[in-house]
Design a protein around this motif. Structure first.
Motif, mmCIF file in Angstrom:
data_model
loop_
_atom_site.group_PDB
_atom_site.id
_atom_site.type_symbol
_atom_site.label_atom_id
_atom_site.label_comp_id
_atom_site.label_asym_id
_atom_site.label_seq_id
_atom_site.Cartn_x
_atom_site.Cartn_y
_atom_site.Cartn_z
ATOM 1 N N ASP A 61 24.473 44.171 71.725
ATOM 2 C CA ASP A 61 23.842 44.297 70.405
ATOM 3 C C ASP A 61 23.187 42.983 70.023
ATOM 4 O O ASP A 61 23.799 41.913 70.110
ATOM 5 N N THR A 62 21.942 43.057 69.562
ATOM 6 C CA THR A 62 21.188 41.865 69.198
ATOM 7 C C THR A 62 20.332 42.157 67.971
ATOM 8 O O THR A 62 20.461 43.204 67.340
ATOM 9 N N PHE A 68 16.157 33.783 65.652
ATOM 10 C CA PHE A 68 14.730 34.025 65.398
ATOM 11 C C PHE A 68 14.009 34.361 66.710
ATOM 12 O O PHE A 68 12.985 33.776 67.049
ATOM 13 N N GLY A 69 14.574 35.353 67.399
ATOM 14 C CA GLY A 69 14.024 35.828 68.666
ATOM 15 C C GLY A 69 14.743 35.299 69.886
ATOM 16 O O GLY A 69 14.577 35.832 70.987
ATOM 17 N N LEU A 70 15.563 34.257 69.716
ATOM 18 C CA LEU A 70 16.202 33.611 70.863
ATOM 19 C C LEU A 70 17.195 34.538 71.557
ATOM 20 O O LEU A 70 17.227 34.626 72.796
ATOM 21 N N SER A 71 18.039 35.232 70.798
ATOM 22 C CA SER A 71 19.030 36.128 71.391
ATOM 23 C C SER A 71 18.350 37.240 72.186
ATOM 24 O O SER A 71 18.724 37.530 73.327
ATOM 25 N N GLU A 72 17.346 37.875 71.592
ATOM 26 C CA GLU A 72 16.633 38.938 72.303
ATOM 27 C C GLU A 72 15.971 38.408 73.570
ATOM 28 O O GLU A 72 16.007 39.056 74.634
ATOM 29 N N ASP A 123 4.875 49.674 58.464
ATOM 30 C CA ASP A 123 4.190 48.786 59.409
ATOM 31 C C ASP A 123 5.096 47.636 59.840
ATOM 32 O O ASP A 123 5.067 47.222 61.007
ATOM 33 N N GLY A 124 5.894 47.122 58.908
ATOM 34 C CA GLY A 124 6.788 46.027 59.254
ATOM 35 C C GLY A 124 7.812 46.425 60.295
ATOM 36 O O GLY A 124 8.097 45.663 61.230
ATOM 37 N N VAL A 125 8.374 47.608 60.157
ATOM 38 C CA VAL A 125 9.356 48.099 61.131
ATOM 39 C C VAL A 125 8.691 48.312 62.487
ATOM 40 O O VAL A 125 9.240 47.930 63.531
ATOM 41 N N MET A 126 7.510 48.907 62.500
ATOM 42 C CA MET A 126 6.812 49.132 63.770
ATOM 43 C C MET A 126 6.470 47.803 64.453
ATOM 44 O O MET A 126 6.638 47.652 65.670
ATOM 45 N N ARG A 127 6.014 46.836 63.696
ATOM 46 C CA ARG A 127 5.680 45.532 64.278
ATOM 47 C C ARG A 127 6.922 44.830 64.805
ATOM 48 O O ARG A 127 6.920 44.231 65.886
ATOM 49 N N SER A 128 8.000 44.901 64.039
ATOM 50 C CA SER A 128 9.241 44.268 64.467
ATOM 51 C C SER A 128 9.748 44.900 65.757
ATOM 52 O O SER A 128 10.161 44.191 66.692
ATOM 53 N N PHE A 129 9.729 46.211 65.827
ATOM 54 C CA PHE A 129 10.223 46.910 67.009
ATOM 55 C C PHE A 129 9.377 46.575 68.239
ATOM 56 O O PHE A 129 9.913 46.320 69.330
ATOM 57 N N GLU A 130 8.072 46.566 68.083
ATOM 58 C CA GLU A 130 7.193 46.237 69.208
ATOM 59 C C GLU A 130 7.475 44.821 69.721
ATOM 60 O O GLU A 130 7.545 44.595 70.940
ATOM 61 N N SER A 131 7.665 43.877 68.813
ATOM 62 C CA SER A 131 7.967 42.505 69.224
ATOM 63 C C SER A 131 9.323 42.425 69.923
ATOM 64 O O SER A 131 9.491 41.687 70.899
ATOM 65 N N SER A 132 10.298 43.196 69.431
ATOM 66 C CA SER A 132 11.613 43.204 70.072
ATOM 67 C C SER A 132 11.520 43.727 71.495
ATOM 68 O O SER A 132 12.149 43.172 72.410
ATOM 69 N N LEU A 133 10.767 44.788 71.698
ATOM 70 C CA LEU A 133 10.620 45.321 73.056
ATOM 71 C C LEU A 133 10.019 44.281 73.992
ATOM 72 O O LEU A 133 10.426 44.175 75.161
ATOM 73 N N GLN A 134 9.073 43.513 73.496
ATOM 74 C CA GLN A 134 8.467 42.473 74.332
ATOM 75 C C GLN A 134 9.494 41.409 74.701
ATOM 76 O O GLN A 134 9.577 40.986 75.865
ATOM 77 N N ARG A 135 10.277 40.968 73.742
ATOM 78 C CA ARG A 135 11.286 39.952 74.033
ATOM 79 C C ARG A 135 12.376 40.497 74.945
ATOM 80 O O ARG A 135 12.881 39.787 75.826
#
Length: 346
Positions: A61-62, A68-72, A123-135
């Protein structure tokens, strides 16, 4: 030792869990490898993740907020495709080159040069999720959770944040689940009350509840957990040690709920310790295993920051706890009358 061996004592004879969610009973809480309260090097984080994988842990779980993105990012570099992952939405990471990355911010030290900004919009949730998938280097996650809704986090902005989420972000999460990019959706919070309210607003599969259903705190049994049972909603228990006091025990500097433990809390912990000592059981072992006896709890995710903590969690999960310990805790008034224990689950 595999995780199947490690959780045998706490899950022996336990009925298959209800609901849509199928997670291992022991997972890996990844806030610590996002440098929560103390810096962890890339090499040390990788060693910890590798130790967890070698031990058989298969759920991590992350959240974007963790470092600020480091764990992911660290999980994305290390995890194979066949393990299960949950992450969170509700904050966007704004580049902040002006900050001192070594300084502590929001509890994280030496973290990535971003500043978290709350955003529960569609839009915020979609952007956050897309960034998480990349990390994370994944094309889906098993669980997506809206992070830190509730009055304790947002104070006078709580009502506005709820409207923002249920009017926007929740719809985005539903769309992601419908598309197959997410297996299950829910909230990841420190307050059962917001989860209880959310049951009136939407269709959720799971709630990650941190520190609010533990050996020390069981008020969620009064109303919230029975409602989850009626709705077939699963629970992931975070913070099973209540920020450390159920590991540290009664000693100066013991932590509860992200701060110093009060005298009242320490008195209760002292009584819990005494019963556990009488049954030759580490307090932390009882704390780790206790939530898993509840039929709605599918997983418990202690935080781990080094291989020794991985090994220790496995040992606590494997410790055989006598039924008489739970009986004595109930007799001492330290368990809620409706709290399931291993005695009832066998």
């Amino acid at each position: 030792m595999t995780v199947a061996d490690a959780v045998q004592a706490s899950s022996r004879g336990r009925a298959e869990r209800p609901g849509r969610l199928n997670l291992p009973p022991l997972g890996f809480g990844a806030a610590a490898i996002g440098n929560l309260y103390a810096a962890v090097s890339d090499a040390a984080a990788r060693e910890t993740i590798d130790a967890a994988l070698a031990a058989g842990l298969a759920y991590f779980d992350t959240a974007p907020h963790y470092g600020f993105g480091l764990s992911e990012t660290r999980l994305g570099e290390a995890l194979p495709a066949n393990v299960k992952v949950s992450t969170k939405v509700g904050r966007l990471l704004r580049p902040a080159p002006e900050i001192d990355p070594a300084a502590e911010r929001h509890g994280f030290v030496d973290a990535a040069p971003f500043e978290p900004v709350f955003d529960y919009s569609y839009d915020g949730v979609m952007r956050s999720f897309e960034s998480s998938l990349q990390r994370l280097k994944r094309d889906h996650v098993e669980v997506l959770l809206a992070h830190d809704l509730g009055a304790v986090t947002h104070g006078e902005d709580d009502a506005a944040r709820r409207r923002e989420f249920f009017g926007g972000g929740y719809k985005a999460m539903r769309a992601l689940r419908d598309s197959g990019a997410v297996g299950a959706i829910g909230l990841g919070v420190n307050e059962w009350e917001i989860c209880d309210a959310a049951l009136d607003e939407g269709d959720f599969d799971v709630f990650l509840l941190a520190g609010r259903y533990t050996l020390l705190e069981q008020t969620a049994l009064d109303r919230f957990l029975p409602r989850c049972a009626a709705r077939d909603v699963s629970i992931i228990v975070g913070g099973p040690f209540n920020s450390g006091v159920l590991v540290e025990g009664v000693k100066p500097g013991a932590h509860y709920n992200y701060g110093p433990a009060s005298t009242e809390i320490l008195d209760r912990v002292r009584r819990l310790e005494a019963v556990c000592l009488a049954h030759a059981t580490p307090l932390a072992a009882a704390a780790l295993q206790f939530p898993l006896a509840h039929p709605q709890v599918v997983s418990v995710i202690p935080g781990m920051s080094n291989p020794a903590q991985v090994r220790q969690a496995l040992a606590w999960a494997a410790h055989a706890i006598p039924d008489a310990l739970w009986d004595d805790l109930r007799a001492e008034g330290l368990l809620h009358p409706d709290a399931p224990t291993s005695t009832e689950s066998r």
